[in-house]
Design a protein around this motif. Structure first.
Motif, short mmCIF file in Angstrom:
data_model
loop_
_atom_site.label_atom_id
_atom_site.label_comp_id
_atom_site.label_asym_id
_atom_site.label_seq_id
_atom_site.Cartn_x
_atom_site.Cartn_y
_atom_site.Cartn_z
N GLU A 126 9.08 18.34 14.21
CA GLU A 126 7.92 17.64 14.76
C GLU A 126 7.89 16.21 14.23
O GLU A 126 8.04 15.97 13.02
N VAL A 127 7.72 15.28 15.17
CA VAL A 127 7.80 13.85 14.86
C VAL A 127 6.54 13.17 15.35
O VAL A 127 6.07 13.44 16.46
N VAL A 128 5.98 12.27 14.52
CA VAL A 128 4.85 11.44 14.96
C VAL A 128 5.42 10.09 15.39
O VAL A 128 6.08 9.42 14.59
N ASP A 129 5.19 9.71 16.65
CA ASP A 129 5.77 8.45 17.13
C ASP A 129 4.88 7.25 16.78
O ASP A 129 3.82 7.41 16.15
N ALA A 130 5.29 6.07 17.18
CA ALA A 130 4.59 4.83 16.79
C ALA A 130 3.18 4.76 17.37
O ALA A 130 2.33 4.02 16.87
N GLU A 131 2.90 5.54 18.42
CA GLU A 131 1.54 5.56 19.00
C GLU A 131 0.69 6.66 18.37
O GLU A 131 -0.47 6.86 18.75
N GLY A 132 1.27 7.41 17.46
CA GLY A 132 0.52 8.48 16.81
C GLY A 132 0.60 9.81 17.54
O GLY A 132 -0.05 10.77 17.17
N GLU A 133 1.43 9.90 18.58
CA GLU A 133 1.59 11.17 19.31
C GLU A 133 2.54 12.08 18.53
O GLU A 133 3.55 11.62 17.99
N ILE A 134 2.20 13.38 18.53
CA ILE A 134 3.10 14.34 17.88
C ILE A 134 3.99 15.00 18.93
O ILE A 134 3.50 15.47 19.95
N ARG B 156 0.84 -1.19 0.00
CA ARG B 156 0.00 0.00 0.00
C ARG B 156 0.87 1.23 0.00
O ARG B 156 1.91 1.26 0.68
N LEU B 157 0.44 2.23 -0.72
CA LEU B 157 1.15 3.51 -0.72
C LEU B 157 0.13 4.56 -0.31
O LEU B 157 -0.92 4.70 -0.97
N VAL B 158 0.40 5.29 0.77
CA VAL B 158 -0.57 6.30 1.23
C VAL B 158 0.06 7.68 1.13
O VAL B 158 1.27 7.84 1.28
N PHE B 159 -0.80 8.65 0.86
CA PHE B 159 -0.33 10.02 0.62
C PHE B 159 -1.06 10.97 1.57
O PHE B 159 -2.03 11.62 1.18
N PRO B 160 -0.60 11.06 2.84
CA PRO B 160 -1.30 11.92 3.79
C PRO B 160 -1.15 13.40 3.44
O PRO B 160 -0.17 13.79 2.80
N ARG B 161 -2.16 14.18 3.88
CA ARG B 161 -2.15 15.63 3.60
C ARG B 161 -1.82 16.46 4.82
O ARG B 161 -1.71 17.68 4.74
N SER B 162 -1.74 15.83 6.00
CA SER B 162 -1.51 16.58 7.24
C SER B 162 -0.89 15.64 8.27
O SER B 162 -0.92 14.41 8.12
N ALA B 163 -0.39 16.27 9.35
CA ALA B 163 0.15 15.47 10.46
C ALA B 163 -0.95 14.59 11.05
O ALA B 163 -0.70 13.46 11.46
N ALA B 164 -2.18 15.12 11.07
CA ALA B 164 -3.30 14.33 11.62
C ALA B 164 -3.52 13.07 10.79
O ALA B 164 -3.79 11.99 11.34
N GLN B 165 -3.39 13.19 9.48
CA GLN B 165 -3.55 12.01 8.62
C GLN B 165 -2.37 11.04 8.80
O GLN B 165 -2.55 9.83 8.73
N VAL B 166 -1.19 11.57 9.05
CA VAL B 166 -0.05 10.68 9.33
C VAL B 166 -0.35 9.88 10.59
O VAL B 166 -0.18 8.65 10.64
N ARG B 167 -0.87 10.58 11.61
CA ARG B 167 -1.23 9.88 12.87
C ARG B 167 -2.25 8.79 12.59
O ARG B 167 -2.14 7.68 13.11
N GLU B 168 -3.25 9.12 11.78
CA GLU B 168 -4.32 8.15 11.51
C GLU B 168 -3.76 6.88 10.85
O GLU B 168 -4.10 5.76 11.23
N VAL B 169 -2.87 7.08 9.91
CA VAL B 169 -2.27 5.93 9.23
C VAL B 169 -1.43 5.11 10.22
O VAL B 169 -1.55 3.88 10.29
#
Ligand SMILES: Cc1cc2nc3c(=O)[nH]c(=O)nc-3n(C[C@H](O)[C@H](O)[C@H](O)COP(=O)(O)OP(=O)(O)OC[C@H]3O[C@@H](n4cnc5c(N)ncnc54)[C@H](O)[C@@H]3O)c2cc1C
Length: 318
Positions: free
Chosen positions: A167-175, A49-62
């Motif tokens: 700013e980094v999104v960690d493995a739990e989705g925290e920014i 799968r290749l995903v193309f997030p548009r925001s940090a929130a979408q990165v978290r969701e993925v």
């Protein structure tokens, strides 16, 4: 978290239900995409799968959804320092370059750039704003996120020296916002206090004038064009420069007679021996063979073990 997202993901990953591309909760997803199209050396098999997030929130969701499903996530910038195996990668690949590409210039001279902003574009935007600092990095065809994770640098400047925070999104989705002084920027490697995906960074540049910044950029890129293959399919430096006074990877490869050497269509560039180029239909297996030959030749002739700079994804055992 949306159940639809997870369902659409698993549907897409299976044989018959496979889709070429879709949008789930506003996040663009594509299935079984050949990663070669997303690398500068133009080599590599498909990602699940290749995903193309548009925001940090979408990165978290993925990150959170894939974490719950036990599927690994790998981050892709511009694919300019990457060798993907011919059989591809069994993972969800999160690509920042397509949509995470906003840069905001603040009145105090600082700049906030999303992870997918390309360094050459950031350099031109800085020059247009009369800001100096990015010129030495303006010929590196990578993203802000990729460059920060590798501490990319050239002509005496590294990106880590220009960053104020990341700013980094960690493995739990925290920014997490991490100050630059808490990050260990080394030679082509970065140790963040929090592991994860870079989504945004703040930079501070020096004031300059448009003319002088553009002129410096022009001079630096002229030097680069004179010494490196330009416009060719490559991932840049194949090997890291070894520590000490033994010579650069380029010099050692040349001394070992590897300049211009080939395996299939993979070739150590006749212009710069440490730049490995794809002269046509090179495979990842060709590249691996050539890298091993380069390593052995340098070990035998110079007694130095070169270590790859390029990141490798997928299975190379077969
Ligand atoms: C022609 C050419 C010239 C080059 N010249 C130079 C040079 O002068 N100096 C130099 O340092 N490099 C150079 N490079 C190498 C390369 O451009 C840099 O290493 C660049 O920083 C890689 O960025 P990318 O976005 O392409 O990362 P990718 O190749 O996509 O990824 C590289 C690594 O970074 C990780 N990564 C990517 N994005 C993120 C993110 N958002 N968060 C966390 N991890 C991430 C990936 O998972 C991978 O491990 C050159 C490459 C080419 C093709």
């Amino acid at each position: 978290m949306s159940g639809n997202w997870a369902k659409a993901f698993s549907r897409g990953s299976g044989g018959k239900g496979r889709k070429a591309g879709t949008v789930v909760r506003n996040i663009e997803v594509a299935f079984q995409v050949k990663l070669r199209e997303y690398t500068t050396i133009w080599i590599g098999g498909a990602a699940d799968r290749l995903v193309f997030p548009r925001s940090a929130a979408q990165v978290r969701e993925v990150v959170v959804t894939e974490g719950r499903s036990g599927r690994p996530v790998q981050v892709l910038g511009a694919g300019s320092n990457l060798l993907v195996s011919d059989s591809g990668v069994s993972a969800t690949v999160l690509c920042t370059k397509k949509h995470l590409s906003k840069a905001v210039f603040l009145s105090d001279g600082s700049v906030v750039a999303e992870a997918g902003v390309m360094l050459p574009r950031l350099a031109v935007l800085c020059a247009l704003s009369g800001l100096s600092g990015m010129e030495p990095l303006s010929g590196i065809p990578g993203t802000v996120g990729g460059a920060l994770s590798m501490n990319a640098g050239s002509y005496g400047q590294t990106i880590g020296e220009l960053a104020e925070w990341v700013e980094v999104v960690d493995a739990e989705g925290e920014i997490h916002r991490v100050e630059a002084r808490a990050i260990r920027f080394g030679y082509r490697e970065t140790k963040f206090p929090v592991q994860g995906i870079v989504v945004r960074a703040g930079f501070r540049f020096e004031p300059g004038t448009r003319e002088t910044v553009f002129e410096r950029m022009r001079q630096i890129n002229e030097k680069r064009r004179a010494s490196q293959p330009w416009g060719e399919r490559t991932f840049g430096s194949a090997f890291r420069n070894p520590p000490g006074e033994v010579g650069s990877a380029r010099e050692l490869l040349e001394r070992a007679g590897m300049k211009g050497e080939r395996e299939g269509d993979a070739c150590f560039s006749p212009k710069h021996a440490n730049f490995l180029v794809n002269r046509g239909r090179a495979t990842a297996a060709d590249v691996r063979r050539l890298l091993s030959r380069g390593q052995s030749a340098v070990r035998v002739s110079c007694g130095v073990l070169l270590l790859p700079e390029v990141k490798m994804w997928g299975n190379f055992d077969v």
